[in-house]
Design a protein around this motif. Structure first.
Motif, PDB file in Angstrom:
ATOM      1  N   THR A 156      45.514  36.093  48.223  1.00 41.08           N
ATOM      2  CA  THR A 156      46.769  36.733  47.827  1.00 41.08           C
ATOM      3  C   THR A 156      46.643  38.246  47.684  1.00 41.08           C
ATOM      4  OG1 THR A 156      46.280  36.376  45.485  1.00 41.08           O
ATOM      5  CG2 THR A 156      47.582  34.677  46.611  1.00 41.08           C
ATOM      6  N   GLY A 157      45.414  38.754  47.785  1.00 41.95           N
ATOM      7  CA  GLY A 157      45.203  40.198  47.651  1.00 41.95           C
ATOM      8  C   GLY A 157      45.017  40.671  46.226  1.00 41.95           C
ATOM      9  N   LEU A 158      45.045  39.772  45.239  1.00 41.40           N
ATOM     10  CA  LEU A 158      44.872  40.175  43.848  1.00 41.40           C
ATOM     11  C   LEU A 158      43.491  40.763  43.590  1.00 41.40           C
ATOM     12  CD1 LEU A 158      46.586  37.165  42.034  1.00 41.40           C
ATOM     13  CD2 LEU A 158      47.377  39.531  42.001  1.00 41.40           C
ATOM     14  N   ALA A 159      42.465  40.173  44.215  1.00 40.89           N
ATOM     15  CA  ALA A 159      41.099  40.640  43.967  1.00 40.89           C
ATOM     16  C   ALA A 159      40.912  42.105  44.347  1.00 40.89           C
ATOM     17  CB  ALA A 159      40.101  39.762  44.721  1.00 40.89           C
ATOM     18  N   GLU A 160      41.642  42.566  45.330  1.00 48.71           N
ATOM     19  CA  GLU A 160      41.519  43.956  45.763  1.00 48.71           C
ATOM     20  C   GLU A 160      41.784  44.940  44.634  1.00 48.71           C
ATOM     21  OE1 GLU A 160      40.510  45.246  48.472  1.00 48.71           O
ATOM     22  OE2 GLU A 160      40.668  43.707  50.041  1.00 48.71           O
ATOM     23  N   HIS A 161      42.525  44.516  43.630  1.00 48.61           N
ATOM     24  CA  HIS A 161      42.959  45.432  42.592  1.00 48.61           C
ATOM     25  C   HIS A 161      42.089  45.412  41.340  1.00 48.61           C
ATOM     26  CE1 HIS A 161      46.554  46.434  44.863  1.00 48.61           C
ATOM     27  NE2 HIS A 161      46.630  45.141  45.164  1.00 48.61           N
ATOM     28  N   PHE A 162      41.112  44.506  41.271  1.00 48.49           N
ATOM     29  CA  PHE A 162      40.208  44.564  40.121  1.00 48.49           C
ATOM     30  C   PHE A 162      38.787  44.107  40.445  1.00 48.49           C
ATOM     31  CE2 PHE A 162      41.546  40.178  40.020  1.00 48.49           C
ATOM     32  CZ  PHE A 162      40.475  39.474  39.494  1.00 48.49           C
ATOM     33  N   LEU A 163      38.598  43.450  41.593  1.00 45.05           N
ATOM     34  CA  LEU A 163      37.269  43.011  42.008  1.00 45.05           C
ATOM     35  C   LEU A 163      37.147  43.137  43.525  1.00 45.05           C
ATOM     36  CD1 LEU A 163      34.677  41.766  40.708  1.00 45.05           C
ATOM     37  CD2 LEU A 163      35.582  39.518  41.332  1.00 45.05           C
ATOM     38  N   PRO A 164      37.273  44.353  44.066  1.00 41.33           N
ATOM     39  CA  PRO A 164      37.300  44.530  45.527  1.00 41.33           C
ATOM     40  C   PRO A 164      35.994  44.146  46.210  1.00 41.33           C
ATOM     41  CG  PRO A 164      37.121  46.642  44.408  1.00 41.33           C
ATOM     42  CD  PRO A 164      37.426  45.629  43.347  1.00 41.33           C
ATOM     43  N   GLU A 165      34.900  44.060  45.451  1.00 39.99           N
ATOM     44  CA  GLU A 165      33.628  43.657  46.052  1.00 39.99           C
ATOM     45  C   GLU A 165      33.691  42.246  46.619  1.00 39.99           C
ATOM     46  OE1 GLU A 165      32.955  46.845  43.102  1.00 39.99           O
ATOM     47  OE2 GLU A 165      33.984  44.900  43.005  1.00 39.99           O
ATOM     48  N   LEU A 166      34.546  41.389  46.042  1.00 34.81           N
ATOM     49  CA  LEU A 166      34.621  40.004  46.513  1.00 34.81           C
ATOM     50  C   LEU A 166      35.222  39.902  47.910  1.00 34.81           C
ATOM     51  CD1 LEU A 166      34.173  37.014  46.072  1.00 34.81           C
ATOM     52  CD2 LEU A 166      36.292  36.929  44.729  1.00 34.81           C
ATOM     53  N   PRO A 167      36.424  40.398  48.170  1.00 35.66           N
ATOM     54  CA  PRO A 167      36.923  40.364  49.558  1.00 35.66           C
ATOM     55  C   PRO A 167      36.074  41.232  50.478  1.00 35.66           C
ATOM     56  CG  PRO A 167      38.403  41.641  48.163  1.00 35.66           C
ATOM     57  CD  PRO A 167      37.460  40.913  47.252  1.00 35.66           C
TER      58      PRO A 167
END
Length: 484
Positions: A245-256
């Protein structure tokens, strides 16, 4: 109580409703007492939200949530002389806390709050009715109530049907709900991980469209929701939702970002998939000790240094030299951004830094000194390091997997043998500070610290030294340093 089936029909839902009330009877002596006190004072009281949901799922705990038309000052007056203790930490949001006979109660005035779309905190507005309060809740499964003390069940948005289907919907439109509080998007992923719910397509689409709104939420609130997600029964499902959903980009960008790093062994589509497998493996290795945030977070972050260290050799093989060093640094920065406590961050960072140390043991290159250093460097994290290292073995080659497992079995046996002869968990120099000062004739100061560290290195390298050997080693060091 019996749990709701995934394919419950209307009769089963009615039974589930009755069972929910029956489950609530476990706490009803307290809840009903409180309901009667509020009614006597002229106010409504309803058990609401997660408490009702968990009762229906057969997992009601000792933390109960209530809503009321009473304002905080009124609530405090009702509780006076009845609650064993009260607290007002949530007063600005209309919440008063209380404790009674082992139950923790939170009583919140009907709310109709909304975010203004700019600030990170809600604008608290009190509501006038239970229906209004339920509409402002995050999901329909949390928008059910049981009135007290008469146990009347209220479900205006079909939460019972959604709970039976393990489905997440919002009482209003998803855009309205997430606009009120963007953290609810992260909470949806958390419920997927924690309760194994699926998301309604409209909910998922709104999360993807509004992911950037998560920037309006404080790091502490994001941290708390993410921690609950990672500690859920199925964290991988929740993690996939964060990325998709792109949520990780905003607080955990290392994951994507891991999707950019192809595994050098070509065992997986990418390092991202490998990482999710490692997280799953770590969950399985926890055993009866329960969810371990430090282990799961280390499993999630162990390869985040790979994108920055990716290199392609002349033989076209991909390598990630020293990615554990870079990964440890990135992990420390990210956890600091999310406001994790320093001690928790330190433990996760150390595991990330050490997760590759084992590789090479099977080639017979490790001396007793190397084993001592492995144990000493891991310290109290040794058990977790064992689990992380085993979790990191995701090869599909059965022969290779068996060999790695056997190698680690051998290492653990070797550690046990050395620990039987030496206290590896408490490696100390064979001379203490007082003995060092006496032999060298020096006062307390930097020289004593340097000498102590040298003797510890000697202890790690050679094992326990007797008194004469330790004194001779100290004097050799002192002469080489020009101290005597």
């Amino acid at each position: 109580m019996s749990k709701i089936s995934h394919t419950a029909d209307r009769r089963e839902l009615t039974d589930a409703q009755r069972n929910a009330v029956a489950e609530l009877m476990r706490v009803s002596p307290i809840a009903d007492e409180l309901g009667r006190r509020f009614a006597k004072a002229g106010f409504e009281l309803h058990l609401v939200g997660g408490s009702v949901r968990d009762a229906l799922l057969g997992r009601l705990g000792d933390d109960l949530d209530f809503t009321t038309d009473a304002r905080p000052d009124d609530t405090l007056r009702v509780l006076k002389g009845w609650a064993e203790t009260t607290w007002e930490t949530g007063r600005e949001f209309g919440t008063i806390g209380a404790q009674r006979r082992g139950l923790r109660l939170e009583i919140t005035t009907f709310r109709a709050e909304a975010y203004d779309g700019v600030t990170r905190n809600p604008v608290v507005q009190y509501g006038e009715s239970l229906q209004e309060d339920l509409r402002r809740r995050d999901f329909t499964v949390n928008a059910m109530a049981v009135s007290l003390p008469d146990h009347r069940f209220t479900d205006p948005y079909g939460g019972l049907d959604d709970l039976a289907a393990r489905r997440l919907r919002t009482p209003g439109t998803p855009r309205e709900s997430f606009g009120d509080d963007p953290l609810r998007m992260l909470r949806a992923a958390r419920f997927a991980a924690q309760l194994r719910f699926t998301l309604d397509p409209d909910v998922r689409a709104a999360m993807a469209a509004m992911a950037a709104d998560l920037e309006r939420i404080t790091a502490e609130r994001i941290r708390d929701e993410f921690t609950k997600l990672l500690l859920g029964a199925d964290p991988v499902t929740g993690l996939r939702l964060l990325v998709d959903t792109g949520l990780a980009e905003h607080f955990l960008p290392e994951l994507p970002g891991l999707k950019l790093a192809i595994d050098e062994h070509a065992q997986h589509k990418d390092v991202y998939e490998h990482t999710l497998t490692v997280v799953s493996n770590a969950v399985r290795l926890e055993g009866d000790e329960g969810p371990d945030f430090v282990l799961r977070m280390a499993a999630l972050m162990h390869d985040v240094g790979k994108p920055a260290t990716k290199a392609v050799g002349t033989d076209n093989r991909v390598s990630f030299h020293h990615h554990e060093v870079v990964g440890a640094r990135l992990t420390k920065l990210r956890m600091k951004e999310l406001r994790y406590p320093k001690d928790v961050t330190s433990e996760v960072v150390k595991l990330v830094a050490l997760h590759l140390r084992f590789y090479g043991y099977g080639r017979g290159e490790w001396t007793d000194s190397a084993v001592r250093r492995y144990v000493t460097d891991a310290g109290e994290l040794l058990s977790r390091l064992h689990k992380l290292t085993r979790s990191d073995c995701t090869t599909r080659n059965r022969r290779k997997a068996a060999q790695l497992s056997a190698d680690y079995d051998a290492l653990e046996d070797r550690i046990a043998q050395l620990q039987a002869d030496e206290d590896l968990a408490r490696v100390r120099p064979d001379l203490d500070g007082n003995a060092i000062m006496e032999l060298l004739g020096v006062p307390p100061g930097p020289i004593v610290g340097r000498a102590w560290r040298h003797l510890k290195e000697a202890r790690l390298e050679r094992g326990p030294l007797d008194r004469d050997e330790a004194e001779a080693e100290l004097l050799r060091w002192a002469r080489a340093e020009g101290l005597i």
